[in-house]
Design a protein around this motif. Structure first.
Motif, mmCIF file in Angstrom:
data_model
loop_
_atom_site.group_PDB
_atom_site.id
_atom_site.type_symbol
_atom_site.label_atom_id
_atom_site.label_comp_id
_atom_site.label_asym_id
_atom_site.label_seq_id
_atom_site.Cartn_x
_atom_site.Cartn_y
_atom_site.Cartn_z
ATOM 1 N N SER A 1 22.961 30.501 -36.939
ATOM 2 C CA SER A 1 24.099 30.980 -36.152
ATOM 3 C C SER A 1 25.158 31.536 -37.090
ATOM 4 O O SER A 1 25.217 31.197 -38.266
ATOM 5 C CB SER A 1 24.677 29.852 -35.299
ATOM 6 O OG SER A 1 25.047 28.749 -36.105
ATOM 7 N N GLY A 2 26.024 32.391 -36.542
ATOM 8 C CA GLY A 2 27.037 33.036 -37.364
ATOM 9 C C GLY A 2 26.477 34.294 -38.005
ATOM 10 O O GLY A 2 25.275 34.545 -38.006
ATOM 11 N N ARG B 1 22.686 20.591 -30.463
ATOM 12 C CA ARG B 1 22.881 21.834 -31.203
ATOM 13 C C ARG B 1 22.134 22.988 -30.535
ATOM 14 O O ARG B 1 22.608 24.132 -30.536
ATOM 15 C CB ARG B 1 22.399 21.657 -32.642
ATOM 16 C CG ARG B 1 23.282 20.717 -33.436
ATOM 17 C CD ARG B 1 22.762 20.485 -34.834
ATOM 18 N NE ARG B 1 23.508 19.416 -35.480
ATOM 19 C CZ ARG B 1 23.329 19.016 -36.727
ATOM 20 N NH1 ARG B 1 22.407 19.615 -37.467
ATOM 21 N NH2 ARG B 1 24.045 18.038 -37.242
ATOM 22 N N ARG C 1 24.226 25.987 -32.019
ATOM 23 C CA ARG C 1 24.747 25.791 -33.370
ATOM 24 C C ARG C 1 23.594 25.575 -34.344
ATOM 25 O O ARG C 1 22.897 24.553 -34.294
ATOM 26 C CB ARG C 1 25.693 24.589 -33.412
ATOM 27 C CG ARG C 1 27.048 24.856 -32.771
ATOM 28 C CD ARG C 1 27.967 25.544 -33.745
ATOM 29 N NE ARG C 1 28.227 24.706 -34.920
ATOM 30 C CZ ARG C 1 28.685 25.178 -36.067
ATOM 31 N NH1 ARG C 1 28.914 26.465 -36.208
ATOM 32 N NH2 ARG C 1 28.915 24.350 -37.074
ATOM 33 N N TYR C 2 23.395 26.545 -35.245
ATOM 34 C CA TYR C 2 22.318 26.466 -36.227
ATOM 35 C C TYR C 2 22.861 26.839 -37.606
ATOM 36 O O TYR C 2 22.579 27.922 -38.124
ATOM 37 C CB TYR C 2 21.165 27.406 -35.836
ATOM 38 C CG TYR C 2 20.661 27.192 -34.436
ATOM 39 C CD1 TYR C 2 19.827 26.123 -34.136
ATOM 40 C CD2 TYR C 2 21.028 28.057 -33.402
ATOM 41 C CE1 TYR C 2 19.365 25.920 -32.847
ATOM 42 C CE2 TYR C 2 20.569 27.856 -32.116
ATOM 43 C CZ TYR C 2 19.743 26.791 -31.843
ATOM 44 O OH TYR C 2 19.286 26.598 -30.559
ATOM 45 N N PRO C 3 23.657 25.976 -38.227
ATOM 46 C CA PRO C 3 24.234 26.312 -39.544
ATOM 47 C C PRO C 3 23.166 26.401 -40.625
ATOM 48 O O PRO C 3 22.172 25.666 -40.609
ATOM 49 C CB PRO C 3 25.211 25.159 -39.800
ATOM 50 C CG PRO C 3 24.715 24.038 -38.945
ATOM 51 C CD PRO C 3 24.097 24.657 -37.735
ATOM 52 N N ASN D 1 22.385 23.143 -42.768
ATOM 53 C CA ASN D 1 21.930 21.939 -42.088
ATOM 54 C C ASN D 1 20.695 21.367 -42.792
ATOM 55 O O ASN D 1 19.927 22.090 -43.430
ATOM 56 C CB ASN D 1 21.586 22.267 -40.630
ATOM 57 C CG ASN D 1 21.432 21.031 -39.786
ATOM 58 O OD1 ASN D 1 21.828 19.936 -40.180
ATOM 59 N ND2 ASN D 1 20.838 21.191 -38.613
#
Length: 366
Positions: free
Chosen positions: A39-40, A172, A177-179, A182
């Motif tokens: 993500s991002g 998540r 949300r998948y940084p 992680n």
């Protein structure tokens, strides 16, 4: 000859052992292509949301998240996580089709997949976290004593991989949300990064590449192949120049005779199901038998031609979608299975003949 019984529940298929090419002769190395969702926009371009993540007998990972030796990874993870580091699991994940995150194919209904537990991906180890404890190289002088004169040894530690994938990982998926930092990465179908596996073959610097395009592209042009060619140049600096790609376009072939009753089928016929091309790598590659910068690409497109076996033309006349059934159809009947199997044989024979023909003269690299 009968198939030998196999106990799926009791015999695992660990990647490092069962994914290894057998000794005693040439055999291809199998690489299962998946996608790690991020993500991002700090690690992926807008709209892609995924990077390459592959499984093989020697390494697991990708160029953006790092690689780790497969046997080391299998020793470091818990038994629970090790279940997804098998040939069976790698095959399932790489072809999962839909999940609660789908990389470049992201859709608004993915949250529903997470809530309904229709989740075909898996949370797999992030190679960045598989580091042993080390010694700070600046903490000691050459005599083994610290800068302050006392013997000092500093151990740096990193968070360990979790033993279980708990509720937090489902949350998540629900919120998307998948940084990238992680401990576990959510890995799904390789098509969520690139649907043909072509980029991964080019990453291996192959001289001869066979690419089977069975995607459900909407005619006339093959958008999936075009996306793979663009991504290969963007990611690897590899250029691909196709020879006569418009021969793959449906409707470009001569009409069948008699035209009147077969007009609808003639409009779906391509002039060819094979397209060749020249691969130009950005630098010299050490191929078996010599060094060079160019290779050859043979693309097999699931399409219809006038010289298909009669039974396939008959089936296609009754099934307007064939051969572009989507992966949403997971319940093939015997007729669909037989038709695609026969089309695969036809494509394989044409591809083998195309590879034997002399390559077209490549243009000089720009």
């Amino acid at each position: 000859m009968f198939a030998e019984p196999y106990a799926f529940s009791s015999e695992g298929t660990p990647l490092s052992l069962y994914g290894r090419p057998p000794a005693g002769g040439p055999f291809p190395t199998v690489i299962f292509a998946a996608a790690a969702n991020l993500s991002g926009q700090d690690r992926t371009p807008p709209g892609r949301h995924a990077v390459s993540y592959t499984f093989a007998h020697d390494y697991v990972g990708g160029p953006d998240v790092g690689w780790v030796a497969t046997d080391k990874l299998q020793r470091r993870v818990s038994q629970h996580l090790a279940r997804d580091l098998t040939v069976q699991a790698a095959m399932a994940i790489s072809g999962a089709a839909f999940a609660s995150a789908m990389g470049r194919q992201a859709r608004a209904f993915q949250t529903f997949f997470a809530l309904s537990n229709a989740r075909l991906g898996a949370w797999l180890p992030n190679p960045a976290f598989l580091h042993d404890e080390g010694v700070d190289p600046g903490a000691e002088d050459s005599d083994g004593r610290g800068r302050a004169g006392a013997a000092v040894r500093i151990h740096w530690t990193r968070p360990r991989l979790p033993k279980l994938r708990r509720l937090s990982y489902l949350l998540r998926e629900i919120v998307g949300r998948y940084p990238c930092d992680n401990r576990l990465l959510f890995c799904t179908d390789g098509g969520h990064y690139e649907n043909l596996g072509l980029v991964e073959l080019l990453r291996q610097r192959c001289r001869l590449v066979y690419c089977i395009d069975a995607s459900g592209d909407t005619p006339p042009l093959s958008g999936t192949l075009a996306e793979a060619i663009t991504l290969a140049y963007e990611e690897l600096g590899v250029r691909i120049e196709l020879d006569q790609p418009l021969e793959l376009v449906p409707g470009g072939a001569d009409p069948l005779q008699p035209q009147q009753p077969l007009a609808a089928l003639s409009g779906r016929l391509s002039r060819s199901v094979i397209c060749t091309g020249t691969i130009t790598y950005p630098g010299d590659v050490h191929f078996p038998g010599g060094t060079g910068r160019t290779g050859r690409l043979v693309v097999m497109k699931a399409a219809l031609t006038g010289d298909l076996p009669y039974e396939l033309l008959s089936y296609a006349s009754r099934k307007p979608v064939f051969p572009r059934d989507t992966t949403g159809d997971q319940w093939f009947d015997h007729g669909q299975f037989d038709a695609y199997q026969e089309l695969g044989r036809y494509l394989g024979a044409r591809a083998a003949n195309a590879a034997r023909r002399p390559a077209a003269r490549a243009r000089p690299p720009v």
